[in-house]
Design a protein around this motif. Sequence first.
Motif, mmCIF file in Angstrom:
data_model
loop_
_atom_site.group_PDB
_atom_site.id
_atom_site.type_symbol
_atom_site.label_atom_id
_atom_site.label_comp_id
_atom_site.label_asym_id
_atom_site.label_seq_id
_atom_site.Cartn_x
_atom_site.Cartn_y
_atom_site.Cartn_z
ATOM 1 N N ILE A 21 -73.317 -28.314 24.412
ATOM 2 C CA ILE A 21 -74.142 -27.136 24.125
ATOM 3 C C ILE A 21 -75.546 -27.607 23.820
ATOM 4 O O ILE A 21 -75.731 -28.531 23.020
ATOM 5 N N ASN A 22 -76.515 -26.993 24.455
ATOM 6 C CA ASN A 22 -77.894 -27.433 24.332
ATOM 7 C C ASN A 22 -78.748 -26.452 23.545
ATOM 8 O O ASN A 22 -78.457 -25.251 23.480
ATOM 9 N N CYS A 23 -79.811 -26.986 22.984
ATOM 10 C CA CYS A 23 -80.725 -26.173 22.195
ATOM 11 C C CYS A 23 -82.118 -26.776 22.288
ATOM 12 O O CYS A 23 -82.271 -28.000 22.165
ATOM 13 N N ALA A 24 -83.107 -25.920 22.513
ATOM 14 C CA ALA A 24 -84.494 -26.364 22.504
ATOM 15 C C ALA A 24 -85.166 -25.806 21.263
ATOM 16 O O ALA A 24 -84.910 -24.665 20.877
ATOM 17 N N TYR A 25 -85.993 -26.612 20.621
ATOM 18 C CA TYR A 25 -86.731 -26.120 19.462
ATOM 19 C C TYR A 25 -88.223 -26.267 19.725
ATOM 20 O O TYR A 25 -88.628 -27.010 20.610
ATOM 21 N N SER A 26 -89.011 -25.539 18.976
ATOM 22 C CA SER A 26 -90.437 -25.485 19.293
ATOM 23 C C SER A 26 -91.325 -26.137 18.239
ATOM 24 O O SER A 26 -92.461 -26.528 18.548
ATOM 25 N N ASN A 27 -90.812 -26.279 17.024
ATOM 26 C CA ASN A 27 -91.653 -26.778 15.941
ATOM 27 C C ASN A 27 -91.574 -28.299 15.849
ATOM 28 O O ASN A 27 -90.562 -28.858 15.428
ATOM 29 N N SER A 28 -92.637 -28.967 16.242
ATOM 30 C CA SER A 28 -92.634 -30.429 16.226
ATOM 31 C C SER A 28 -92.587 -30.988 14.802
ATOM 32 O O SER A 28 -92.290 -32.163 14.612
ATOM 33 N N ALA A 29 -92.858 -30.145 13.800
ATOM 34 C CA ALA A 29 -92.800 -30.595 12.406
ATOM 35 C C ALA A 29 -91.393 -30.521 11.831
ATOM 36 O O ALA A 29 -91.158 -30.996 10.715
ATOM 37 N N SER A 30 -90.462 -29.930 12.562
ATOM 38 C CA SER A 30 -89.085 -29.836 12.067
ATOM 39 C C SER A 30 -88.501 -31.226 11.887
ATOM 40 O O SER A 30 -88.646 -32.095 12.748
ATOM 41 N N ASP A 31 -87.827 -31.436 10.751
ATOM 42 C CA ASP A 31 -87.296 -32.775 10.477
ATOM 43 C C ASP A 31 -85.822 -32.780 10.117
ATOM 44 O O ASP A 31 -85.267 -33.818 9.755
ATOM 45 N N TYR A 32 -85.204 -31.638 10.179
ATOM 46 C CA TYR A 32 -83.789 -31.553 9.844
ATOM 47 C C TYR A 32 -83.170 -30.505 10.748
ATOM 48 O O TYR A 32 -83.697 -29.397 10.873
ATOM 49 N N PHE A 33 -82.040 -30.866 11.365
ATOM 50 C CA PHE A 33 -81.413 -29.993 12.349
ATOM 51 C C PHE A 33 -79.929 -29.884 12.051
ATOM 52 O O PHE A 33 -79.283 -30.862 11.659
ATOM 53 N N ILE A 34 -79.416 -28.676 12.246
ATOM 54 C CA ILE A 34 -78.015 -28.417 11.920
ATOM 55 C C ILE A 34 -77.379 -27.609 13.049
ATOM 56 O O ILE A 34 -78.018 -26.739 13.637
ATOM 57 N N TRP A 35 -76.123 -27.887 13.306
ATOM 58 C CA TRP A 35 -75.334 -27.049 14.199
ATOM 59 C C TRP A 35 -74.351 -26.248 13.357
ATOM 60 O O TRP A 35 -73.678 -26.782 12.476
ATOM 61 N N TYR A 36 -74.299 -24.935 13.668
ATOM 62 C CA TYR A 36 -73.366 -24.039 13.004
ATOM 63 C C TYR A 36 -72.433 -23.419 14.037
ATOM 64 O O TYR A 36 -72.813 -23.164 15.171
ATOM 65 N N LYS A 37 -71.216 -23.139 13.596
ATOM 66 C CA LYS A 37 -70.224 -22.426 14.394
ATOM 67 C C LYS A 37 -69.992 -21.073 13.733
ATOM 68 O O LYS A 37 -69.805 -20.995 12.510
ATOM 69 N N GLN A 38 -70.009 -20.016 14.532
ATOM 70 C CA GLN A 38 -69.773 -18.693 13.964
ATOM 71 C C GLN A 38 -68.684 -17.984 14.749
ATOM 72 O O GLN A 38 -68.851 -17.664 15.926
ATOM 73 N N GLU A 39 -67.584 -17.717 14.076
ATOM 74 C CA GLU A 39 -66.492 -16.956 14.667
ATOM 75 C C GLU A 39 -66.712 -15.479 14.389
ATOM 76 O O GLU A 39 -67.420 -15.105 13.450
#
Lengths: 114, 114
Positions: A21-39
Amino acid sequence: GESVGLHLPTLSVQEGDNSIINCAYSNSASDYFIWYKQESGKGPQFIIDIRSNMDKRQGQRVTVLLNKTVKHLSLQIAATQPGDSAVYFCAENTKETSGSRLTFGEGTQLTVNP
Amino acid sequence: GAGVSQSPRYKVAKRGQDVALRCDPISGHVSLFWYQQALGQGPEFLTYFQNEAQLDKSGLPSDRFFAERPEGSVSTLKIQRTQQEDSAVYLCASSMGLVGGEQFFGPGTRLTVL
């Protein structure tokens, strides 16, 4: 229960296959990334996270890859199971933002066929 | 408690009514967040509390939205004069620390405004 995946990108895989599963982000200042699952009918559930000083992190059956050059994040699920069927969201955060508010991506509906 | 709880789980309101949504965070968690999730989309940040202090309310869509956490534990999100566009799932999350760290989400309150 409710559905949160009516208009989301979808990924359909066979049980036992690997999922990406892919994801693109736009904020180059972002320094922490999380994947969540939602049922359906539930709140998001933490899967795995990664900080910007890393490019790969592994968990149990899951791996997250981070490519800061192209601002891309991916979640790999090994040996996908029917219980993995859900909507998957990536989320990002910057230290500068008070309280670590999360910015969520669009989400992907994963369907695992038995 | 074992996790974040929210009540009610479902709320139907007539347009113009006021509603109050409750969040019980995990005991001892300092940070509390409210998010709004429209159908088919990812959660969007509304507001953030650190103990009883509301440090960020930049995501609240209008002055009809008000949140409080008077004793630094339970939080209430109030929506006055509800409109149809307020229909969404309202998610509460809490985290242990002041900055960063995993956010644990509740099941959400699904608000439908007729």
